[in-house]
Design a protein around this motif. Structure first.
Motif, mmCIF file in Angstrom:
data_model
loop_
_atom_site.group_PDB
_atom_site.id
_atom_site.type_symbol
_atom_site.label_atom_id
_atom_site.label_comp_id
_atom_site.label_asym_id
_atom_site.label_seq_id
_atom_site.Cartn_x
_atom_site.Cartn_y
_atom_site.Cartn_z
ATOM 1 N N LEU A 129 0.822 -1.160 -0.050
ATOM 2 C CA LEU A 129 0.003 -0.111 0.093
ATOM 3 C C LEU A 129 0.880 1.243 -0.098
ATOM 4 O O LEU A 129 1.779 1.369 0.791
ATOM 5 C CB LEU A 129 -0.952 -0.128 1.387
ATOM 6 C CG LEU A 129 -1.871 1.158 1.426
ATOM 7 C CD1 LEU A 129 -2.931 1.047 0.138
ATOM 8 C CD2 LEU A 129 -2.524 1.026 2.940
ATOM 9 N N ARG A 130 0.844 1.851 -0.976
ATOM 10 C CA ARG A 130 1.762 3.226 -0.971
ATOM 11 C C ARG A 130 0.849 4.417 -1.104
ATOM 12 O O ARG A 130 -0.161 4.800 -1.956
ATOM 13 C CB ARG A 130 2.356 3.214 -2.113
ATOM 14 C CG ARG A 130 3.717 4.136 -2.461
ATOM 15 C CD ARG A 130 4.251 3.989 -3.659
ATOM 16 N NE ARG A 130 3.510 4.725 -4.800
ATOM 17 C CZ ARG A 130 3.858 4.792 -6.104
ATOM 18 N NH1 ARG A 130 4.818 3.839 -6.237
ATOM 19 N NH2 ARG A 130 3.376 5.239 -6.835
ATOM 20 N N LEU A 131 1.043 5.292 -0.246
ATOM 21 C CA LEU A 131 0.322 6.706 -0.127
ATOM 22 C C LEU A 131 1.160 7.835 -0.634
ATOM 23 O O LEU A 131 2.455 7.845 -0.031
ATOM 24 C CB LEU A 131 -0.082 6.923 1.244
ATOM 25 C CG LEU A 131 -1.122 6.015 1.936
ATOM 26 C CD1 LEU A 131 -1.443 6.217 3.373
ATOM 27 C CD2 LEU A 131 -2.352 5.749 1.323
ATOM 28 N N LEU A 132 0.822 8.887 -1.064
ATOM 29 C CA LEU A 132 1.388 9.713 -1.758
ATOM 30 C C LEU A 132 1.376 10.977 -0.973
ATOM 31 O O LEU A 132 0.204 11.236 -0.180
ATOM 32 C CB LEU A 132 1.017 10.249 -3.369
ATOM 33 C CG LEU A 132 1.244 9.003 -4.287
ATOM 34 C CD1 LEU A 132 0.699 9.392 -5.519
ATOM 35 C CD2 LEU A 132 2.579 8.730 -4.478
ATOM 36 N N ARG A 133 2.163 11.787 -0.666
ATOM 37 C CA ARG A 133 2.140 13.087 -0.078
ATOM 38 C C ARG A 133 1.693 12.868 1.699
ATOM 39 O O ARG A 133 1.277 13.770 2.163
ATOM 40 C CB ARG A 133 1.308 13.954 -0.586
ATOM 41 C CG ARG A 133 1.806 14.605 -1.787
ATOM 42 C CD ARG A 133 0.747 15.627 -2.443
ATOM 43 N NE ARG A 133 0.486 15.430 -3.792
ATOM 44 C CZ ARG A 133 -0.526 14.825 -4.606
ATOM 45 N NH1 ARG A 133 -1.627 15.227 -3.876
ATOM 46 N NH2 ARG A 133 -0.628 14.520 -5.625
ATOM 47 N N GLU A 134 2.162 11.804 2.097
ATOM 48 C CA GLU A 134 1.900 11.449 3.506
ATOM 49 C C GLU A 134 3.695 11.584 4.117
ATOM 50 O O GLU A 134 4.420 10.915 3.663
ATOM 51 C CB GLU A 134 1.497 10.266 3.874
ATOM 52 C CG GLU A 134 -0.033 10.145 3.264
ATOM 53 C CD GLU A 134 -0.932 11.217 4.196
ATOM 54 O OE1 GLU A 134 -0.808 11.444 5.448
ATOM 55 O OE2 GLU A 134 -1.735 11.525 3.471
ATOM 56 N N SER A 135 3.526 12.083 5.409
ATOM 57 C CA SER A 135 5.038 12.411 6.064
ATOM 58 C C SER A 135 5.154 11.389 7.074
ATOM 59 O O SER A 135 6.404 10.808 7.285
ATOM 60 C CB SER A 135 4.961 13.528 6.708
ATOM 61 O OG SER A 135 3.898 13.634 7.804
ATOM 62 N N TYR A 136 4.121 10.467 7.408
ATOM 63 C CA TYR A 136 4.504 9.366 8.133
ATOM 64 C C TYR A 136 4.647 7.946 7.469
ATOM 65 O O TYR A 136 4.368 7.847 6.384
ATOM 66 C CB TYR A 136 3.269 9.065 9.216
ATOM 67 C CG TYR A 136 2.017 8.896 8.645
ATOM 68 C CD1 TYR A 136 1.239 9.747 8.237
ATOM 69 C CD2 TYR A 136 1.607 7.448 8.332
ATOM 70 C CE1 TYR A 136 -0.051 9.645 7.542
ATOM 71 C CE2 TYR A 136 0.385 7.134 7.788
ATOM 72 C CZ TYR A 136 -0.361 8.266 7.452
ATOM 73 O OH TYR A 136 -1.575 7.848 6.690
ATOM 74 N N LYS A 137 5.488 6.885 8.253
ATOM 75 C CA LYS A 137 5.809 5.935 7.736
ATOM 76 C C LYS A 137 4.828 4.697 8.072
ATOM 77 O O LYS A 137 4.215 4.531 9.147
ATOM 78 C CB LYS A 137 7.135 5.364 8.186
ATOM 79 C CG LYS A 137 7.667 4.215 7.305
ATOM 80 C CD LYS A 137 9.309 4.221 7.632
ATOM 81 C CE LYS A 137 9.904 3.734 6.734
ATOM 82 N NZ LYS A 137 11.164 3.842 6.436
ATOM 83 N N LEU A 138 4.316 4.006 6.871
ATOM 84 C CA LEU A 138 3.409 3.008 7.364
ATOM 85 C C LEU A 138 3.953 1.751 7.898
ATOM 86 O O LEU A 138 5.141 1.468 7.896
ATOM 87 C CB LEU A 138 2.689 2.336 5.919
ATOM 88 C CG LEU A 138 2.152 3.740 5.132
ATOM 89 C CD1 LEU A 138 1.738 2.958 3.902
ATOM 90 C CD2 LEU A 138 0.716 3.893 6.076
ATOM 91 N N PHE A 139 3.063 1.088 8.758
ATOM 92 C CA PHE A 139 3.572 -0.256 9.531
ATOM 93 C C PHE A 139 3.712 -1.215 8.486
ATOM 94 O O PHE A 139 2.864 -1.384 7.436
ATOM 95 C CB PHE A 139 2.667 -0.611 10.340
ATOM 96 C CG PHE A 139 2.511 0.374 11.669
ATOM 97 C CD1 PHE A 139 3.690 0.063 12.683
ATOM 98 C CD2 PHE A 139 1.630 1.046 12.046
ATOM 99 C CE1 PHE A 139 3.693 1.233 13.797
ATOM 100 C CE2 PHE A 139 1.550 2.053 13.168
ATOM 101 C CZ PHE A 139 2.520 2.028 13.786
ATOM 102 N N LYS A 140 4.647 -2.176 8.407
ATOM 103 C CA LYS A 140 4.691 -3.054 7.617
ATOM 104 C C LYS A 140 3.760 -4.238 7.818
ATOM 105 O O LYS A 140 3.645 -4.797 9.353
ATOM 106 C CB LYS A 140 6.120 -3.831 7.578
ATOM 107 C CG LYS A 140 6.566 -4.745 6.644
ATOM 108 C CD LYS A 140 7.871 -5.236 6.612
ATOM 109 C CE LYS A 140 7.972 -6.136 5.328
ATOM 110 N NZ LYS A 140 9.422 -6.705 5.160
ATOM 111 N N GLY A 141 2.857 -4.986 6.938
ATOM 112 C CA GLY A 141 1.978 -5.961 7.011
ATOM 113 C C GLY A 141 0.773 -5.489 7.009
ATOM 114 O O GLY A 141 0.481 -4.107 7.147
#
Length: 155
Positions: A129-141
């Motif tokens: 899952l890739r979000l554009l223009r977001e400053s936080y890092k997504l959790f893996k999984g």
């Protein structure tokens, strides 16, 4: 190349039966685990509306809790915390009387809701899952959860 769709059954099987008696009705609702890939079905709520003329309502169940409401339209609400795949069928029996002759279609449905954490009924898998223009890092999984809003079982 042709693909073959996998047929998956519901995570929860709900079977209902309503029978007219001499002075009223007997309604049986049976719940048993379906296909969940060894996961438990949780937060099961079953609501059975009764005939508006129902009185002397009796309820029998060995698991979970039930509540009878007799406001505008009488109904029985049955709550179960969880059903594991190895559990056997669980039954709720409702008996009530009516002042007039019972119509055969007066109690013919139950409304069911439930959750299955970590399970995807549709078999759709999310790899990334890739979000554009977001400053936080997504959790893996990815965590899956099946939630049935409310579906109707007719009998």
């Amino acid at each position: 190349m042709a693909t073959q769709a996998l047929t998956r059954s519901m995570p929860l099987r709900v079977i209902g039966d309503a029978r007219c008696t001499e002075n009223g009705m007997t309604v049986c609702v049976t719940v048993e685990p379906g296909e969940t890939g060894s996961r438990s079905v949780e937060n099961i709520r079953i609501r059975v509306p009764l005939d508006s003329r129902a009185y002397n309502i009796g309820v029998q169940c060995k698991s979970g809790t039930h509540m009878v409401t007799t406001s505008r339209r009488p109904q029985v609400e049955w709550s179960l915390d969880a059903i594991r795949p190895s559990d056997s069928a669980i039954r709720l029996v409702i008996q009530y009387s009516t002042r007039d002759a019972v119509q055969s279609d007066s109690t013919n449905a139950a409304f069911v809701s439930f959750e299955v954490p970590g399970y995807s009924v549709s078999s759709i898998k999310v790899d990334a899952l890739r979000l554009l223009r977001e400053s936080y890092k997504l959790f893996k999984g990815v965590r899956y959860s099946t939630v049935a809003g409310s579906f109707q079982v007719r009998f």
